[in-house]
Design an enzyme around this catalytic site. Sequence first.
Site, short mmCIF file in Angstrom:
data_model
loop_
_atom_site.label_atom_id
_atom_site.label_comp_id
_atom_site.label_asym_id
_atom_site.label_seq_id
_atom_site.Cartn_x
_atom_site.Cartn_y
_atom_site.Cartn_z
N SER A 238 -10.20 7.78 -2.89
CA SER A 238 -11.44 8.60 -2.55
C SER A 238 -12.71 8.06 -3.14
O SER A 238 -13.42 9.10 -3.58
CB SER A 238 -11.12 10.13 -3.17
N HIS B 31 0.75 -1.03 -0.06
CA HIS B 31 0.04 0.02 -0.02
C HIS B 31 0.66 1.30 0.01
O HIS B 31 2.03 0.97 0.65
CB HIS B 31 -0.90 -0.04 1.33
P1 PGA Z 1 -9.55 6.37 0.51
O1 PGA Z 1 -8.19 5.38 0.76
O2 PGA Z 1 -10.60 5.66 0.07
O3 PGA Z 1 -9.63 7.03 1.86
O4 PGA Z 1 -8.82 7.39 -0.51
C1 PGA Z 1 -8.15 4.46 -0.27
C2 PGA Z 1 -6.95 3.46 0.05
O5 PGA Z 1 -5.72 3.79 0.53
O6 PGA Z 1 -6.89 2.08 0.16
#
Ligand code: PGA
Length: 251
Positions: A212, A104
């Site tokens: 997001s 990640h």
């Molecule tokens: P987010 O994170 O939906 O808050 O942008 C996604 C992720 O990092 O897996």
Amino acid sequence: MAPAGQPAARPPFVAANWKMNLLRGQAEAYCGVLRQGALGALHAVEAIVFPPFPLLPIVAAGLAGSGILVGGQDLHPEDSGAHTGDVSGPQLADAGCSWALCGHSERRRDHGESDDLVGRKAAAALRAGLTPMICVGETREERRAGRAFEVLERQLTAALAHLAADRFAVAYEPVWAIGTGETATAETAQEAHRFLRGVLAGTAGRILYGGSVTPENAAGLIAQPDVDGFLVGGASLDPRRFLSIMAVCVG
Ligand code: PGA
């Protein structure tokens, strides 16, 4: 997702990445809401929850028998040993996980994880019987410099070099879209997913979009032919919003 009229090879896949959030009581309540709310959707969508390590036993118990899978947010490339603070693939499997996130962008950023280390983690996941979800994504600077595809190819090829099996998923998570509220447009996501599909060269890995994702923007993204599902951070912390994203994927 496959175009209307053509059956998808496999149902869309929606994953909740809790990151470093929630406590035991909240996790227990979350699982109750999720398993109840997902009942009508699981024929058409696959779901997985990635809780922080201390919450794995609660989530594994809370989702047992529901069909919703559980995964670890990270793992060490070795199977056991003197690595204080780390968690191994066999330990994740023993805790009820069937998946592991590898590389990640927050691990690459906070812990300096290299492309090669991410590949070794993915191989460790496979050895433990887990399916790795390999995360790739370019930064804003790399995109602005026209280097997005070069970065994606480098990250994915380095990980694939370690994989002996065709059992994995890829999460395309542009770093500039994670937690910023600035999601990739459907066109940008599709273009990157199509490119990654080419790098996979016919292997079976599914490609999820992350960055997001919300119930409001999920429909446009999942309508893209090479977007096979989502890895959701912020919007997955509320089980009702996560269920709404699942509902969008069911269509
Ligand atoms: P987010 O994170 O939906 O808050 O942008 C996604 C992720 O990092 O897996």
